[in-house]
Scaffold this active site. Sequence first.
Site, PDB file in Angstrom:
ATOM      1  N   TYR A 214      -0.777 -46.829  39.041  1.00 53.48           N
ATOM      2  CA  TYR A 214      -1.999 -47.644  39.019  1.00 53.48           C
ATOM      3  C   TYR A 214      -2.885 -47.235  37.848  1.00 53.48           C
ATOM      4  O   TYR A 214      -3.388 -48.088  37.108  1.00 53.48           O
ATOM      5  CB  TYR A 214      -2.767 -47.475  40.330  1.00 53.48           C
ATOM      6  CG  TYR A 214      -4.123 -48.145  40.304  1.00 53.48           C
ATOM      7  CD1 TYR A 214      -4.238 -49.504  40.552  1.00 53.48           C
ATOM      8  CD2 TYR A 214      -5.283 -47.425  40.025  1.00 53.48           C
ATOM      9  CE1 TYR A 214      -5.478 -50.135  40.517  1.00 53.48           C
ATOM     10  CE2 TYR A 214      -6.520 -48.043  39.982  1.00 53.48           C
ATOM     11  CZ  TYR A 214      -6.610 -49.396  40.233  1.00 53.48           C
ATOM     12  OH  TYR A 214      -7.837 -50.018  40.178  1.00 53.48           O
TER      13      TYR A 214
ATOM     14  N   LYS B 265      -4.121 -49.613  34.612  1.00 55.25           N
ATOM     15  CA  LYS B 265      -5.496 -49.850  34.183  1.00 55.25           C
ATOM     16  C   LYS B 265      -5.735 -49.328  32.766  1.00 55.25           C
ATOM     17  O   LYS B 265      -6.545 -49.884  32.012  1.00 55.25           O
ATOM     18  CB  LYS B 265      -6.475 -49.206  35.174  1.00 55.25           C
ATOM     19  CG  LYS B 265      -6.548 -49.943  36.504  1.00 55.25           C
ATOM     20  CD  LYS B 265      -6.995 -51.389  36.307  1.00 55.25           C
ATOM     21  CE  LYS B 265      -7.143 -52.152  37.589  1.00 55.25           C
ATOM     22  NZ  LYS B 265      -7.610 -53.546  37.372  1.00 55.25           N
TER      23      LYS B 265
ATOM     24  N   VAL C 207     -16.323 -47.795  44.365  1.00 56.45           N
ATOM     25  CA  VAL C 207     -17.191 -48.912  44.747  1.00 56.45           C
ATOM     26  C   VAL C 207     -16.649 -49.525  46.026  1.00 56.45           C
ATOM     27  O   VAL C 207     -15.445 -49.800  46.126  1.00 56.45           O
ATOM     28  CB  VAL C 207     -17.235 -49.972  43.620  1.00 56.45           C
ATOM     29  CG1 VAL C 207     -17.925 -51.232  44.093  1.00 56.45           C
ATOM     30  CG2 VAL C 207     -17.929 -49.420  42.383  1.00 56.45           C
TER      31      VAL C 207
END
Length: 253
Positions: A158, A162, A191
């Site tokens: 991952y 990114k 977040v």
Amino acid sequence: MTNRLANKTALVTGATSNIGRAIAVALAREGAHVAVHGRDAARAAEVVTAIREAGGRAESVLVDLDGSLAASRALAEEAARVLGGRVDVLVNNAGIYPAPNLADTDEATFDRIMSVNVKAPYFLTQAIAPGMVARGGGAIINLGSWIVRLGVPRGSVYASSKGAVETLTRAWAAELGASGVRVNAISPGVVHEESDSPHPGDVMMRGTPAGTSGSPEAIGNAAVYLASEEASFVHGIVLDVDGGRTGVAVIAA
């Protein structure tokens, strides 16, 4: 509402929850006509309804953005159709986050992460950017991640996906900027929406200047800025909206 995006159209991928939802709502609040992308019709309809009830304009577009060229082209065409023929702002937010460690990552998981997180935004941008170039302007906003620059012991595929997105941001800014198309990225910290239960990522924000996890609305506000004329001189940046996680020395409490 200040109408910073009045008369603009926007496509937000992965817009049915969390960061994507907040970005779609924020863009609509500023006057943009928003295509809310997702795979679940009910969840997309809920976001569209919320935007419309607040006085904004929104439509749903349901495409499984699996990384194939066909899916990206289908989404580009459907978004342009529901938005009246053009996409002025593209937000590449959709992504998946399986986080196995090195030993436990199989080939299928590797390929799926790269397909959804890298191939899908690549070919979607390829489909939409020419229209922006032909019109002499547009804004593309990619979603990166703080773990591109501050490694953690899980989720390396991952993180690398990114990292690729952030590199594409700079390359596309160089390729498209002279045609009036601005390309930038947002790198969120931890977040999530408010909850009565602790979030497993909250521990990663201890010792930061913010001292806590961020809200999806913080990312929505950053997207509004990058999409608006206020950012007309901003090209090729990765805007850290991470509570200081990557830019400031972290002392765990």
